[in-house]
Design an enzyme around this catalytic site. Structure first.
Site, PDB file in Angstrom:
ATOM      1  N   SER A  90       9.323 -13.952  40.215  1.00 16.91           N
ATOM      2  CA  SER A  90       9.091 -15.258  39.602  1.00 16.91           C
ATOM      3  C   SER A  90       8.275 -16.113  40.550  1.00 16.91           C
ATOM      4  O   SER A  90       8.340 -15.954  41.769  1.00 16.91           O
ATOM      5  CB  SER A  90      10.425 -15.939  39.360  1.00 16.91           C
ATOM      6  N   LYS A  91       7.530 -17.045  39.961  1.00 19.56           N
ATOM      7  CA  LYS A  91       6.634 -17.835  40.790  1.00 19.56           C
ATOM      8  C   LYS A  91       7.390 -18.736  41.766  1.00 19.56           C
ATOM      9  O   LYS A  91       6.845 -19.161  42.764  1.00 19.56           O
ATOM     10  CB  LYS A  91       5.682 -18.637  39.914  1.00 19.56           C
ATOM     11  N   ARG A  92       8.656 -19.019  41.492  1.00 18.23           N
ATOM     12  CA  ARG A  92       9.414 -19.849  42.431  1.00 18.23           C
ATOM     13  C   ARG A  92       9.655 -19.125  43.755  1.00 18.23           C
ATOM     14  O   ARG A  92       9.795 -19.739  44.796  1.00 18.23           O
ATOM     15  CB  ARG A  92      10.772 -20.226  41.833  1.00 18.23           C
ATOM     16  N   LYS A  93       9.740 -17.794  43.680  1.00 23.03           N
ATOM     17  CA  LYS A  93      10.086 -17.051  44.891  1.00 23.03           C
ATOM     18  C   LYS A  93       8.929 -16.286  45.486  1.00 23.03           C
ATOM     19  O   LYS A  93       8.974 -15.880  46.647  1.00 23.03           O
ATOM     20  CB  LYS A  93      11.238 -16.094  44.582  1.00 23.03           C
TER      21      LYS A  93
END
Ligand code: GLU
Length: 494
Positions: A252-255
């Site tokens: 995911s783009k958050r990680k």
């Protein structure tokens, strides 16, 4: 029969690493078999699709040298290669399905569907269409269609039994029909949904092997059914494993930065990124980790793909990229570095900022270090501020990231506007609000204008630096995150 593979991205955002991963395996396999690799643009969601996103996807794939034999830009004998340009094709196929009873028209209003869904949820059932319009007589359907009543076309799904199909990586998969919804195939705006356009196009375009992400396995029963209704021969299916974050969650783009352009802008070499993607779920027979695309094509054996979710580890990619960099001749290094550093699109914006602040060229590099290169390492102390507590700094960094993520247009004007509104709504003077942002992004307290810098850094790098600053300050616990979610929801940022 000659092998034909395809990648079919939806043009709804920035080019995603997953698209490159899928394209790589499809292209390499077609090439190995002397077949063709097709790029098809699935812009079936008219509201979310954009020409800009399509152009960015094509550019990103070209940067990776993942070019195609047929596609929207170069055409081909079975084009056009955009869903939006093939609407009559789906319409006629939908009519055929309705005629043979494989699909039916549904006039249910969104309100009725909501009521049904709520009632099913109340009973603890998985929400799905209840078959209401299946019982309409032909006459009634005709009358309502003639009266111009809005409707969709849905797939007729068996009520009992199982759908059994083979995934070449996982073997036989069986899914009870009970779990399969009577999928909308044609929306009320006349556009097909993914399920109709993908199946029809795969057949009409003579695709022989479908290699795509594992998230599509649950859609297979619908596709199997459509193929059965038409009496078509189903393709060989290979669902490649989902890329994962280090903690095994879905990438995911958050990680993890997930945009292809993030890697291009950071100075990764396309051949290193391709090589790394080729090791996701697959390995060379001799397990060596560095290999060229040509060797990949030669040795690719789809039977060696494993379904276990591979971890996309940026540190590992750094190591591999370093191996490629060291293998460059001095001339190649110089040329490739120069073309990366001089990338016109990226640097156009900085030029204006720099001109106003430069008397000699030797003053340029020290000003753009954090834009051209990595940010200076920073310690917790760098964030100490006379009127902000550490907790407030974390909140500001987090809120700034949230505000930027919501932007639909990435330009310094909008960026400034979004940050100003967020500062105001959360009760901080703008001067205090931007102070931690300067440090998080540039590693120093004085830098080039903030909003322009953010525009040039791009969303992914900005997000990565803001999140890394939050980590330096000790991170956000789940409890704190919930509190921040609540505070964020209360802000009036209209
Ligand atoms: N448009 C789908 C996507 O964006 C394609 C899925 C498929 O390959 O069937 O991933």
């Amino acid at each position: 029969m000659s092998v034909r593979t395809r990648v079919a991205p939806s043009p709804t955002g920035t080019p995603h690493l997953g698209t490159a991963y899928i394209a790589l395996f499809n292209k390499a396999f077609a090439e190995q078999q002397g077949g063709d690799f097709i790029l098809r643009i699935e812009d079936s969601d008219a509201a979310r699709s954009s020409k800009q996103s399509e152009a960015d996807i094509l550019d990103a794939l070209k940067w990776l040298n993942l070019d195609w034999d047929e596609g929207p830009d170069i055409g081909g004998s079975l084009g056009p290669y955009r869903v939006s340009e093939r609407l009559s094709n789906y319409e006629s196929h939908a009519e055929e399905l309705i005629g043979t009873g494989g699909a039916f028209r549904c006039f249910c209003t969104p309100e009725r569907l909501d009521d049904v869904r709520r009632e099913q949820q109340r009973r603890g059932e998985t929400p799905k269409y209840d078959g209401h319009c299946l019982s309409l007589s032909d006459d009634e359907v005709r009358r309502r269609v003639d009266a111009g009543e809005p409707h969709v076309v849905r797939l007729r799904v068996p009520e009992s039994g199982d759908c059994v199909f083979t995934d070449q990586i996982r073997g036989e998969i069986s899914i009870p029909w009970q779990q399969v919804d009577m999928q909308v195939l044609v929306k009320s705006d006349g556009f097909p949904t993914y399920h109709l356009c993908a199946t029809v196009d795969d057949h009409v375009m003579g695709i022989t092997h479908i290699l795509r992400g594992e998230e599509w396995i649950s859609s297979c029963p619908k596709h199997v059914l459509i193929y059965d209704y038409f009496g078509w021969q189903f393709q060989e299916l290979f669902h490649l494993p989902l890329l994962r974050n280090k903690d095994q969650s879905k990438m995911s783009k958050r990680k993890n930065p997930t945009g292809i352009n993030f890697y291009r802008d950071r100075g990764y070499l396309p051949e290193a990124l391709l090589n790394y993607l080729a090791t996701m779920g697959w390995s060379m027979p001799d397990e060596r980790e560095q290999f060229s695309y040509v060797d990949f094509v030669k040795d690719l054996d789809l039977g060696r793909i494993t379904p276990r979710g591979p971890v996309f580890d940026v540190e590992k990619l750094d190591w591999l990229n370093g191996c490629y960099i060291r293998d460059l001749s001095d001339d190649e290094f110089q040329n490739r570095f120069a073309s990366w550093a001089g990338d016109e699109q990226r640097f156009r914006k900085i030029v204006t900022m720099l001109k106003a602040r430069t008397e000699r060229f030797d003053q340029v590099l020290p000003q753009v270090d954090y834009i051209v290169g990595d940010r200076q390492p920073i310690e917790k102390d760098a964030f100490s501020h006379k009127s902000l507590s550490e907790e407030e700094v974390v909140k500001i960094l987090d809120f700034a990231a949230r505000a930027l993520e919501e932007l639909s247009s990435w330009a310094s004007g909008e960026i400034g506007e979004a940050l100003r509104t967020t500062a105001e709504e959360s009760g901080y003077p703008m001067r205090d609000f931007v102070a931690p942002l300067f440090i998080a992004l540039s590693g120093r307290s004085v830098a080039l204008p903030l909003f322009d810098s953010i525009e040039v850094l791009g969303l992914e790098l900005t997000r990565t630096r803001l999140r890394s600053a939050i980590e330096i300050l000790g991170g956000i616990s789940n409890k704190k995150l919930k509190k921040l979610d609540k505070e964020w929801a209360k802000l009036d940022r209209a």
